[in-house]
Design an enzyme around this catalytic site. Sequence first.
Site, short mmCIF file in Angstrom:
data_model
loop_
_atom_site.label_atom_id
_atom_site.label_comp_id
_atom_site.label_asym_id
_atom_site.label_seq_id
_atom_site.Cartn_x
_atom_site.Cartn_y
_atom_site.Cartn_z
N ILE A 199 -6.96 -2.94 1.48
CA ILE A 199 -8.38 -1.97 1.26
C ILE A 199 -8.85 -0.88 0.72
CG2 ILE A 199 -8.09 -5.31 2.02
CD1 ILE A 199 -9.98 -3.55 4.44
N ASP A 200 -7.59 -0.02 1.33
CA ASP A 200 -9.18 1.54 1.79
C ASP A 200 -9.02 2.02 0.62
OD1 ASP A 200 -8.69 0.64 4.14
OD2 ASP A 200 -6.81 2.26 4.48
N GLY B 133 0.85 -1.08 -0.38
CA GLY B 133 -0.13 0.05 0.46
C GLY B 133 0.84 1.19 -0.03
N ARG C 262 -10.65 -8.32 5.83
CA ARG C 262 -8.86 -8.73 4.80
C ARG C 262 -8.35 -10.04 4.40
NH1 ARG C 262 -4.79 -4.97 8.22
NH2 ARG C 262 -4.11 -7.40 8.85
N ARG D 235 -34.44 -2.59 15.57
CA ARG D 235 -33.37 -1.94 16.30
C ARG D 235 -32.15 -1.21 15.64
NH1 ARG D 235 -30.06 -7.29 19.52
NH2 ARG D 235 -31.64 -7.35 21.11
O1 F6P Z 1 -5.03 -0.50 5.61
C1 F6P Z 1 -5.42 -1.20 6.16
C2 F6P Z 1 -5.51 -1.62 7.47
O2 F6P Z 1 -7.09 -2.37 7.55
C3 F6P Z 1 -6.53 -0.31 8.10
O3 F6P Z 1 -8.05 0.00 7.80
C4 F6P Z 1 -6.04 -0.33 9.49
O4 F6P Z 1 -6.34 0.49 10.20
C5 F6P Z 1 -5.04 -1.67 9.32
O5 F6P Z 1 -4.37 -1.70 8.11
C6 F6P Z 1 -5.14 -2.31 10.65
O6 F6P Z 1 -3.80 -2.78 10.46
P1 F6P Z 1 -3.04 -4.33 11.53
O7 F6P Z 1 -3.24 -5.38 10.59
O8 F6P Z 1 -1.90 -3.91 12.62
O9 F6P Z 1 -4.41 -4.59 12.78
#
Ligand code: F6P
Length: 358
Positions: free
Chosen positions: A140-141, A116, A285, A176
Amino acid sequence: MPAPRIGILTAGGDCAGLNAVIRGIVCAAGHRGMEVVGFAEGYEGLLNPQTAQVLQVEGTRGIEAEGGTIIGSTNKGRFQLRRGPDGSSNLPDSLVRAARTALEQQRCSAIAVMGGDGSLRTALHLSRAGLRVIGVPKTIDNDLESTDVTFGFDTAVARVAEAVQNLRTTAESHRRAIILEVMGRHTGWLALHGAVAGGADAALIPEIPFDADLLSRFVKDTERRGQRSAVIVVAEGARAKAGRQMRRQTGSGENRLGGIGGYVESLVARTGRETRCAVLGHLQRGGSPTAFDRVLGQQFGVRAVELCSDGMFGRMVSYRFGSVTDVALADAVNRRRSVSPDSQILRHAKALGLFLGD
Ligand code: F6P
């Protein structure tokens, strides 16, 4: 004469599609009589070149459908650029030298980095220091410039959409409001696309600080209209107009983004609607990539090999207007691609009736 070799590594947080890119690289390289060397655990593998392994076409059969990365990754480690007092980002020369030595030891003429923004900034630094580097855009962002889409995004959107649909049934059963906190540190592409795909009622994203009063009014309106439920997607990096991004201390002492879902839950609960919050976390992820990410990942891999063969280094594979192409690595990591007010998905989400916090 031994076959020419390309090194590869997967850096940063994992996402679906990494193995598809690896498969694409290994197959395309094999087709051209080249070997692929996988460095383990992201850039850290360059400090332990003895752990690198040659990846074979047969050994990677079927991995395009598997989540994660067969060569490991880390989003910590020593190759993260450090900001100097003048604001410039830097990497110690010793690490650049170590990377060069690792590639020489493994007889790799170039290295393809799947990563990324942070990992690709490191790749750009290595490229400017004279190493032959190719970037492959992963996150994923979906917040990288110069590519319409990164691999891993489509799968993450599918996970968010499925979660929204699943939460909807409980929200409907119990009358809810349910808040779903999803990833997205700086940008709301994932929250927006996931909300639209899953049929959520609202999406709160980092680019649009939300108005707490309007949020309450929106929730009350859903009840007034006779809706049994409300599902609100909120990106981890979102914040209220008057507030700041929410962080939480982990057991290991790290300070991470998180908690905005719970905060939104407390705001919504004040309207009198019974409210719950779910945090989707790493489910976004992991797991098997969608067909789109399997195809895109393998195509990205093929293009990375073509760039290596053609000697086009300092480039990043990219997807533009329906085709796989390439761009200067520097152009891709210079600026973050955010959801702008004139983004089509934002306009369309509004037209579909989603509440966006403003
Ligand atoms: O860049 C993707 C990301 O999933 C972020 O949105 C998130 O804050 C971070 O990585 C979390 O990463 P880790 O695997 O260190 O918890």
